[in-house]
Design an enzyme around this catalytic site. Structure first.
Site, mmCIF file in Angstrom:
data_model
loop_
_atom_site.group_PDB
_atom_site.id
_atom_site.type_symbol
_atom_site.label_atom_id
_atom_site.label_comp_id
_atom_site.label_asym_id
_atom_site.label_seq_id
_atom_site.Cartn_x
_atom_site.Cartn_y
_atom_site.Cartn_z
ATOM 1 N N PHE A 112 0.813 -1.220 0.000
ATOM 2 C CA PHE A 112 0.000 0.000 0.000
ATOM 3 C C PHE A 112 0.843 1.265 0.000
ATOM 4 C CE2 PHE A 112 0.867 -0.121 4.513
ATOM 5 C CZ PHE A 112 0.766 1.191 4.949
ATOM 6 N N LYS A 113 2.108 1.160 0.408
ATOM 7 C CA LYS A 113 2.967 2.347 0.440
ATOM 8 C C LYS A 113 3.146 2.962 -0.950
ATOM 9 C CE LYS A 113 3.735 1.657 4.847
ATOM 10 N NZ LYS A 113 4.993 1.287 5.469
ATOM 11 N N ASP A 114 2.974 2.143 -1.997
ATOM 12 C CA ASP A 114 3.104 2.672 -3.361
ATOM 13 C C ASP A 114 2.076 3.761 -3.644
ATOM 14 O OD1 ASP A 114 5.229 0.997 -4.278
ATOM 15 O OD2 ASP A 114 3.812 -0.642 -4.587
#
Length: 471
Positions: A112-114
């Site tokens: 999810f950091k993307d």
């Protein structure tokens, strides 16, 4: 829109200043002077927008020092099917009656950091190009932040990345994603310690104003407001997919260690998104769960920080928690500073259990929490695979277990997926007896040459390394 420090620094900043700055000069975190309010009519206008269009609408409420046309182009460049593998960007699927999973792991590093890092990379390149400057990014990762930041920044003009990580405490896949990058502007630093040691180093360097200014140090951790702001968007996107009307509330469950992901949900709720409950899901490192149950925020030592099968949440100092506490205490900067600099600094904890504001965490701000163990994780992965033919990673399993404990009839519960299962293959094998699917581009990644330096958990050692590679 101007931004203030949670610790009361008198100077206000514009967005592009804090984009490159990270922490405030007094060690506090930046927040907007106020949260823009969204009403039902505006929600109705946003329903049906593409993700890139929705991102522009949300971001433009907070960013007024980038021309609208440029900001819209940055959003359009960031959130594409080519980068995220689907035109929906964050597709929602119903797992069981009333329980949904929002897929946030379709980006380049499968986490999810993307969602925020891809935007941050483009914002950094835009603003540095506009200024004709360079930036040295110092970060700390417990797993996914590092690879997401490095993949977003690799090859970007005017940007170097120095990413610290706890030596040996990430999954082999996570380590390989970072350490196999050979780009000259990417530097991996494996620190002899736990994630909290890495985070402390980043904060200490950021608080050394002379060093920070000389070497133009910035951050990509969720202490950077721009990254947290980008995450606000997918709460709106998930809401629109789970509801048909703008007056129906939903709840979100968020696997959380550093409080950044769920803090973005807090911001969305403060803006007026109809969120009933924000469930904070922790693993055995249950500092946040303990606070929401008891009112006591008690930081653990490195020795008391457990190494778990959901390693990205092996955190005992939740940096973004200060943002929420600032709002919880009525934006009283003196009180916030007293808690984080005073009590926490002296005793390693603070206690709000007898303070009337503590009750507001649930009643006014909608927070709840749950804790998950390794056994819970395995059971949830097995159950989800058996009943729904759906494979989830260990952190999402923590979230799903917590979500089921806080269901309310008629209120959709959205669990934020955090990563794809391949990133934690060892635990998937333990749970199911077989490896999860691996995208073709990551075949054999663990065997690639590694580019990483090992350093002690020492601020001066990290500063010396940065200076050597910037001079």
């Amino acid at each position: 829109m101007q931004y203030l420090s949670t610790r009361g620094h008198p100077e206000r900043r514009r967005f592009c200043e804090i984009l490159l700055e990270g922490l405030a000069p007094d060690g506090g975190l930046y927040l907007p002077e106020h949260y823009p309010k969204i009403d039902a009519a505006q929600l109705a206008k946003w329903r049906g927008l593409s993700y890139a269009e929705l991102a522009f609408e949300v971001l433009s409420l907070y960013i007024d020092d980038i021309p609208a046309a440029d900001l819209k182009a940055i959003c359009a460049k960031t959130y594409t099917e080519e980068v995220f593998g689907t035109p929906d960007i964050v597709p929602l699927r119903e797992l069981e009656d009333g329980v949904y999973i929002e897929a946030l792991s379709n980006g380049p590093t499968l986490a999810f950091k993307d969602m925020a890092m891809q935007l941050l990379g483009n914002l950094f390149e835009y603003e540095l190009g506009r200024r004709g400057e360079q930036l040295n990014i110092l970060g700390a990762t417990s797993g996914d932040t590092g690879s997401a930041a490095e993949y977003a920044m690799r090859g970007k003009k005017g940007v170097r990345v120095f990413m610290t990580s706890p030596d040996g405490r990430m999954s082999p896949f996570q380590q390989a994603q970072m350490f196999s990058l050979q780009d000259e502007n990417i530097h991996n630093i494996a620190v002899a310690g736990v994630f909290d040691d890495c985070q402390d180093i980043v904060k200490a360097v950021s608080n050394d104003l002379a060093f920070k200014r000389k070497y133009k140090i910035g951050t990509v951790n969720s202490i950077n407001w721009a990254r947290l702001l980008a995450q606000v968007v997918y709460y709106f996107a998930g809401y629109f997919q789970a509801t048909a009307t703008n007056d129906k509330p939903v709840s979100f469950t968020v696997p959380s260690g550093n409080f950044g992901n769920v803090c973005a949900g807090h911001v969305a709720r403060m803006m007026g998104l109809p969120i009933r409950t924000l469930v904070v899901a922790t693993n055995e490192n249950d500092v946040l769960d303990e606070f929401f149950r008891t009112g006591v925020y008690r930081v653990r030592s490195a020795a008391d920080t457990h190494e778990t099968s959901s390693p990205s949440m092996d955190i005992s100092k939740a940096s973004n928690f200060e943002r929420f506490i600032f709002d919880l205490v009525g934006r009283d900067a003196a009180k916030s500073r007293g808690l984080f600099e005073g009590e926490l600094g002296r005793t390693g904890q603070f206690d709000l259990s007898s303070d009337p504001v503590f009750a507001k965490a649930a009643s006014e701000f909608g927070f709840a929490s749950s804790r998950s163990t390794h056994a819970d994780r395995l059971a949830t992965i097995r159950d989800t695979d058996k009943r729904f033919a759906t494979l989830i990673d260990t952190h999402t399993a923590d979230g799903l277990k917590a979500a089921r404990e806080h269901l309310v009839p008629g209120v959709p519960m959205i669990v934020l997926e955090t990563a794809l299962p391949i990133k934690f293959a060892e635990t998937i094998v333990e749970a199911l007896g077989h490896e999860p699917d691996r995208p073709a581009r990551f075949q054999g990644i663990e065997e690639l040459p590694k580019r990483v330096v090992k350093l002690p958990a020492d601020v001066e050692a990290v500063k010396a390394y940065i200076a050597k590679h910037c001079d």
